[in-house]
Design an enzyme around this catalytic site. Structure first.
Site, PDB file in Angstrom:
ATOM      1  N   HIS A  70       0.847  -1.186   0.000  1.00  0.00           N
ATOM      2  CA  HIS A  70       0.000   0.000   0.000  1.00  0.00           C
ATOM      3  C   HIS A  70       0.887   1.243   0.000  1.00  0.00           C
ATOM      4  O   HIS A  70       2.120   1.136   0.069  1.00  0.00           O
ATOM      5  CB  HIS A  70      -0.964  -0.004   1.189  1.00  0.00           C
ATOM      6  CG  HIS A  70      -0.294   0.036   2.527  1.00  0.00           C
ATOM      7  ND1 HIS A  70       0.463  -1.000   3.023  1.00  0.00           N
ATOM      8  CD2 HIS A  70      -0.298   0.999   3.493  1.00  0.00           C
ATOM      9  CE1 HIS A  70       0.901  -0.687   4.237  1.00  0.00           C
ATOM     10  NE2 HIS A  70       0.465   0.521   4.536  1.00  0.00           N
TER      11      HIS A  70
ATOM     12  N   HIS B  53       6.595  -5.705  11.131  1.00  0.00           N
ATOM     13  CA  HIS B  53       5.980  -4.389  11.320  1.00  0.00           C
ATOM     14  C   HIS B  53       5.784  -4.119  12.821  1.00  0.00           C
ATOM     15  O   HIS B  53       4.689  -3.810  13.287  1.00  0.00           O
ATOM     16  CB  HIS B  53       4.643  -4.325  10.574  1.00  0.00           C
ATOM     17  CG  HIS B  53       4.178  -2.922  10.284  1.00  0.00           C
ATOM     18  ND1 HIS B  53       3.287  -2.259  11.111  1.00  0.00           N
ATOM     19  CD2 HIS B  53       4.453  -2.070   9.276  1.00  0.00           C
ATOM     20  CE1 HIS B  53       3.039  -1.054  10.618  1.00  0.00           C
ATOM     21  NE2 HIS B  53       3.740  -0.919   9.501  1.00  0.00           N
TER      22      HIS B  53
ATOM     23  N   HIS C  56      -7.327  -2.274   5.637  1.00  0.00           N
ATOM     24  CA  HIS C  56      -6.489  -1.268   6.301  1.00  0.00           C
ATOM     25  C   HIS C  56      -7.170   0.091   6.131  1.00  0.00           C
ATOM     26  O   HIS C  56      -8.251   0.186   5.551  1.00  0.00           O
ATOM     27  CB  HIS C  56      -5.089  -1.300   5.688  1.00  0.00           C
ATOM     28  CG  HIS C  56      -4.078  -0.481   6.415  1.00  0.00           C
ATOM     29  ND1 HIS C  56      -3.968  -0.457   7.789  1.00  0.00           N
ATOM     30  CD2 HIS C  56      -3.109   0.370   5.953  1.00  0.00           C
ATOM     31  CE1 HIS C  56      -2.990   0.353   8.147  1.00  0.00           C
ATOM     32  NE2 HIS C  56      -2.462   0.873   7.052  1.00  0.00           N
TER      33      HIS C  56
ATOM     34  N   ASP D  29       5.882   4.423   5.096  1.00  0.00           N
ATOM     35  CA  ASP D  29       6.858   3.464   5.608  1.00  0.00           C
ATOM     36  C   ASP D  29       6.966   2.225   4.730  1.00  0.00           C
ATOM     37  O   ASP D  29       7.899   1.436   4.899  1.00  0.00           O
ATOM     38  CB  ASP D  29       6.527   3.059   7.054  1.00  0.00           C
ATOM     39  CG  ASP D  29       5.103   2.559   7.228  1.00  0.00           C
ATOM     40  OD1 ASP D  29       4.225   2.987   6.474  1.00  0.00           O
ATOM     41  OD2 ASP D  29       4.867   1.732   8.136  1.00  0.00           O
ATOM     42  N   HIS D  30       6.070   2.075   3.759  1.00  0.00           N
ATOM     43  CA  HIS D  30       6.111   0.915   2.873  1.00  0.00           C
ATOM     44  C   HIS D  30       6.588   1.252   1.464  1.00  0.00           C
ATOM     45  O   HIS D  30       6.841   0.341   0.672  1.00  0.00           O
ATOM     46  CB  HIS D  30       4.727   0.266   2.793  1.00  0.00           C
ATOM     47  CG  HIS D  30       4.289  -0.354   4.077  1.00  0.00           C
ATOM     48  ND1 HIS D  30       4.325  -1.716   4.318  1.00  0.00           N
ATOM     49  CD2 HIS D  30       3.818   0.212   5.221  1.00  0.00           C
ATOM     50  CE1 HIS D  30       3.887  -1.960   5.535  1.00  0.00           C
ATOM     51  NE2 HIS D  30       3.584  -0.801   6.112  1.00  0.00           N
TER      52      HIS D  30
END
Length: 300
Positions: A60, A266, A137, A64-65
């Site tokens: 997504h 995570h 999410h 942070d990804h």
């Protein structure tokens, strides 16, 4: 098949945990799942070769990804990559990369194909199948499964020689499961020479998500599931509000999915006591591991 957890932290990186990124090694090639800041550094620390990277899969568009993807692509360019690269991710991934390229006046001399996934997605390649499903999410998020196709069994070369099968192309056909006719007219069945096929291994990566049916569908009978464990069990309300999972919920998902091994990823920077995070998870699912940066796990 081997997994390298390049970054195992959550939104706030620490000295011990970087932003999320996981590399899967299979048959001499690498597949990257998520690409947080500093992924290209972790990739190099692990001794992985940029030339061996086949594809990148983004779960997504939270920072942070994904914030490491431009730096990673620029590292590929500086390594003089020529091989085409495929990138898969949610809607918006193409715009993010295209705008970043334009604003940074960056050009890549290797071809990049960007595929945006909006629903269930299946890609069948030689030797493996990759499947993706939407998760739950705060923003649109994807989970991925990598399933190796069944492999030929062991070739009994001693028996082949006893049966006076000429070495060469006929060996290859028998190994692939084909029956052959020898020059003297004898029919040799592949099953007479080759053992039972070996079941393919399955790896599943789920980024940020609440427990949901699509996670269970993806993870069913997986050899290894990497699933987020952002919060301790006592922080369930925070997990629900933020669209994350607790470590206890992760263990329950692994148990329901009949996976063989679970890696909790995570991990929030608020937790220093790892036993606090994982103790109750072990009671539910004994085969649980708390991820660490640059950890390598073989899928046998």
């Amino acid at each position: 098949m081997k997994v390298i957890t390049l970054g195992t932290g959550a939104a706030v990186p620490t000295l011990r945990r970087g932003h999320p990124a996981v590399a899967l090694w299979w048959n001499g090639n690498y597949f990257l799942f998520d690409c947080g800041e500093g992924t290209q550094i972790q990739y190099r620390k692990s001794g992985l070769k940029f030339s061996r990277l086949s594809a990148i899969f983004i779960s997504h568009l939270h920072g942070d990804h994904i914030l490491g993807i431009m730096g990673f692509l620029m590292s590929l360019e500086l390594a003089e990559r020529e091989k085409p690269l495929k990138i898969y991710g949610p809607p918006g991934i193409k715009e993010y990369i295209d705008v970043s390229k334009r604003l940074m006046c960056t050009v890549f001399n290797f071809h990049i194909t960007i595929n945006e996934i909006t629903e269930e997605f299946v890609m069948v390649e030689e030797g493996y199948t990759i499947k993706s499903l939407p998760l739950e999410h705060r923003v649109f998020s994807l989970g991925y499964s990598f399933t190796e196709h069944d492999r030929p069994g062991k070739f009994n070369i001693e028996k082949a020689r006893e049966m006076e099968i000429p070495e060469g192309p006929l060996y290859g056909k028998l190994q692939k499961g084909e029956d052959v006719i020898l020059p003297d007219g004898r029919l040799i069945k592949s099953s007479d020479i080759v053992g039972k096929s070996l079941p393919g291994r399955k790896f599943v990566y789920c980024g940020d998500t609440r427990p949901c049916e699509n996670v269970i569908k993806l993870a069913e009978n997986a050899d290894l599931l990497i699933y987020e464990g952002t919060f301790e069990p006592e922080a369930l309300d925070k997990a629900k509000i933020s669209g994350h999972s607790t470590t206890e919920e992760a263990a329950e998902i692994a148990k329901k999915s009949s996976v063989k091994k679970l890696i909790l990823n995570h991990i929030s920077s608020r937790y220093q006591d790892e036993e606090q995070l994982i103790s109750r998870s072990r009671e539910i699912f004994p085969g649980v591991i708390l991820a660490k940066d640059l950890m390598e796990v073989e899928i046998k």
